[in-house]
Design an enzyme around this catalytic site. Structure first.
Site, PDB file in Angstrom:
ATOM      1  N   TYR A  23       0.854  -1.031   0.124  1.00  0.00           N
ATOM      2  CA  TYR A  23      -0.007   0.013  -0.151  1.00  0.00           C
ATOM      3  C   TYR A  23       0.948   1.228  -0.041  1.00  0.00           C
ATOM      4  CZ  TYR A  23      -3.613   3.286   1.716  1.00  0.00           C
ATOM      5  OH  TYR A  23      -4.383   4.477   1.690  1.00  0.00           O
TER       6      TYR A  23
ATOM      7  N   ASP B 200       9.110   2.857  -0.042  1.00  0.00           N
ATOM      8  CA  ASP B 200       8.080   3.557   0.682  1.00  0.00           C
ATOM      9  C   ASP B 200       8.361   2.984   2.091  1.00  0.00           C
ATOM     10  OD1 ASP B 200       6.000   4.353   2.000  1.00  0.00           O
ATOM     11  OD2 ASP B 200       4.403   3.619   0.401  1.00  0.00           O
TER      12      ASP B 200
ATOM     13  N   LYS C  96       4.245   8.883   9.007  1.00  0.00           N
ATOM     14  CA  LYS C  96       3.969   8.070  10.303  1.00  0.00           C
ATOM     15  C   LYS C  96       4.919   8.523  11.305  1.00  0.00           C
ATOM     16  CE  LYS C  96       1.012   4.531   8.558  1.00  0.00           C
ATOM     17  NZ  LYS C  96       1.093   3.889   7.381  1.00  0.00           N
TER      18      LYS C  96
HETATM   19  C1  LIG Z   1       0.334   4.446   5.916  1.00  0.00           C
HETATM   20  C2  LIG Z   1       1.034   4.181   4.796  1.00  0.00           C
HETATM   21  C3  LIG Z   1       0.951   5.066   3.522  1.00  0.00           C
HETATM   22  C4  LIG Z   1      -0.140   6.426   3.629  1.00  0.00           C
HETATM   23  O1  LIG Z   1       0.172   7.284   4.416  1.00  0.00           O
HETATM   24  P1  LIG Z   1      -1.144   8.172   4.890  1.00  0.00           P
HETATM   25  O2  LIG Z   1      -0.472   9.056   6.068  1.00  0.00           O
HETATM   26  O3  LIG Z   1      -2.220   7.061   5.561  1.00  0.00           O
HETATM   27  O4  LIG Z   1      -1.511   8.775   3.938  1.00  0.00           O
HETATM   28  C5  LIG Z   1       1.672   4.981   2.586  1.00  0.00           C
HETATM   29  N1  LIG Z   1       2.654   3.800   2.441  1.00  0.00           N
HETATM   30  C6  LIG Z   1       2.957   3.112   3.558  1.00  0.00           C
HETATM   31  C7  LIG Z   1       3.665   2.018   3.285  1.00  0.00           C
HETATM   32  C8  LIG Z   1       1.892   3.277   4.500  1.00  0.00           C
HETATM   33  O5  LIG Z   1       2.211   2.183   5.558  1.00  0.00           O
END
Ligand SMILES: *Cc1c(COP(=O)(O)O)cnc(C)c1O
Length: 430
Positions: free
Chosen positions: A142, A237, A270
């Site tokens: 994701y 990511d 995060k």
């Molecule tokens: C949480 C997450 C996102 C999205 O971040 P948001 O602040 O919820 O938009 C993107 N990539 C990864 C790997 C994530 O865990």
């Protein structure tokens, strides 16, 4: 009717599904979501005053636990000076310097407000810098909810993916190729046939959005080589793994196993916001030259680099950079997974768990899955019974089988022991 039920009914009248992010609705596990009133350290209390040991930590950001005194002080002080100016501040520079200091592959960052925004901007930058359109992602990873990333694999490698959300036209995902995680043959084939058209390969190096699945070392290494050979950019990511699995993120874990390895572009979120809306993407100074106002790749944000959010992030990063922080966090997280594993063994339940730093995952399966399809084939019913068994015993795990868990510095050995004791009981009836 309980207070949580009453709040949920009220919420559903004015907010679709009663929640502002789908997984909070408990759809996967069933039951009524708990409305959280407050949190402190390793605990959250719901609107009924019930206490939970929190293993979500706002889905990762709360690595110090809730309400860490140094972070609270920094946020309160920053708030007094003003919430938002729409002009540059020294604190943004400090936060950028702090991120770069710990992540050698990154020379410059741009701060944004969410992981979605950071991932979307990273892709635009990769496309702008390479002049190419195609992007590669992996099933089960994701990267936020940008249109081009809401896509699942098509029927064959040669076919394009299908949108996973209504409202995303097929044309919008026509440049997104979706491959199986940890499948070397597929990535080889895609580069052999379309390598000159690929702008970037985006990956969750330790995938936390399909519970906890590590990208295998040869897989990461080979993607790096293929990207270099074909002039594509490798995007890590690290919204979840950054400053969570290690101070230098998952890339520092892989750099220890693959000599000289570094991704081209990194995406953070995060933990770097410490619980405030803050995220970032970064890369070399050379690639960043493509970004506005220096270059033609447009990107902007009214609240980007927000003064209160950067104060929160900066105070968090200063705490986690202290010597021994990750050793202690990692050992604690390992002891949790080992405890859960022993509890499952005692109950005769198949179990496979893993962790890195303060991030963990577990499956009711005899071995750790290597890709999305295998994750989805693990025992979901048992997971759901276990989730509710734990919740009833005051332990708040992620309310879905396909989510990772998080331990914070505030979790004590007693909290871990209480969690394992709850698991022993819960597994008897799960
Ligand atoms: C949480 C997450 C996102 C999205 O971040 P948001 O602040 O919820 O938009 C993107 N990539 C990864 C790997 C994530 O865990």
């Amino acid at each position: 009717m309980t207070t949580n039920q009453a709040l949920f009914e009220r919420a559903q009248r004015v907010i679709p599904g009663g929640v502002n992010s789908p997984v909070r609705a408990f759809r996967a596990v069933g039951g009524t979501p708990r409305f959280i009133a407050r949190a402190h350290g390793a605990y959250m209390w719901d609107a009924e005053g019930t206490r939970f040991i929190d293993y979500i930590g706002s889905w990762g950001p709360m690595i110090l636990g809730h309400g860490h005194p140094a972070v609270l002080e920094a946020v309160q002080k920053a708030a007094l000076d003003g919430f938002s100016f729409g002009a540059p501040t020294e604190r943004e520079v400090e936060l950028a310097e702090e991120i770069i200091k710990h992540v050698p592959s990154v020379e410059q960052v741009r701060l944004v407000s969410s992981g979605t925004e950071a991932g979307m901007s990273a892709i635009r930058l990769a496309r702008g810098a390479t002049g190419r359109s195609k992007i590669v992602k992996f099933e089960g990873c994701y990267h936020g909810h940008a249109d081009a990333l809401l896509v699942k694999a098509g029927s064959g490698l040669a076919t394009f993916g299908h949108p996973t959300s209504a409202g995303v036209p097929p044309e919008v995902v026509q440049h997104t190729l979706v491959l199986e995680y940890n499948n070397l043959a597929q990535i080889e084939e895609v580069f052999a046939t379309q390598g000159h058209e690929i702008a970037c390969v985006m990956i969750e190096p330790i995938a936390g959005n399909m519970n906890f699945v590590r990208a295998q070392v040869p897989f990461v290494q080979r993607i790096g080589e293929l990207c270099t050979q074909h002039g594509a950019l490798f995007v890590f990511d690290e919204v979840m793994t950054g400053f969570r699995v290690a101070l230098g993120g998952a890339q520092s874990v892989y750099a220890k196993l693959i000599p000289g390895f570094k991704p081209d572009i990194s995406v953070f979120g995060k933990v770097i916001g410490g619980g405030m809306p803050l995220a970032a993407f970064g890369t070399s100074r050379k690639i960043m030259q493509h970004l506005a106002p220096l270059g033609p790749v447009y990107q902007a944000g009214t609240l980007s680099g927000n003064p209160v959010a950067t104060a929160c992030g900066l105070a968090t990063l200063k705490e986690i950079a202290k010597p021994g922080f990750y050793e202690a966090l990692g050992a604690k997280t390992q002891s949790l997974v080992a405890g859960l594993s022993a509890a499952a063994k005692a109950a005769g339940v198949p179990f496979a768990g893993d962790s890195e730093g303060g991030m963990f995952g577990f499956f009711f399966a005899s071995e750790l899955p290597q890709n999305y399809n295998v994750v989805m084939a693990t025992d979901k019913e048992r997971f759901n019974r276990f989730f509710h068994g734990m919740l009833d015993r005051g332990v708040y795990l992620a309310p879905a089988l396909y989510e990772a868990g998080f331990v914070s510095a505030a979790h004590s050995a007693d909290d871990i022991a209480a969690t394992v004791a709850a698991a022993r009981e819960a597994l008897r009836s799960a």
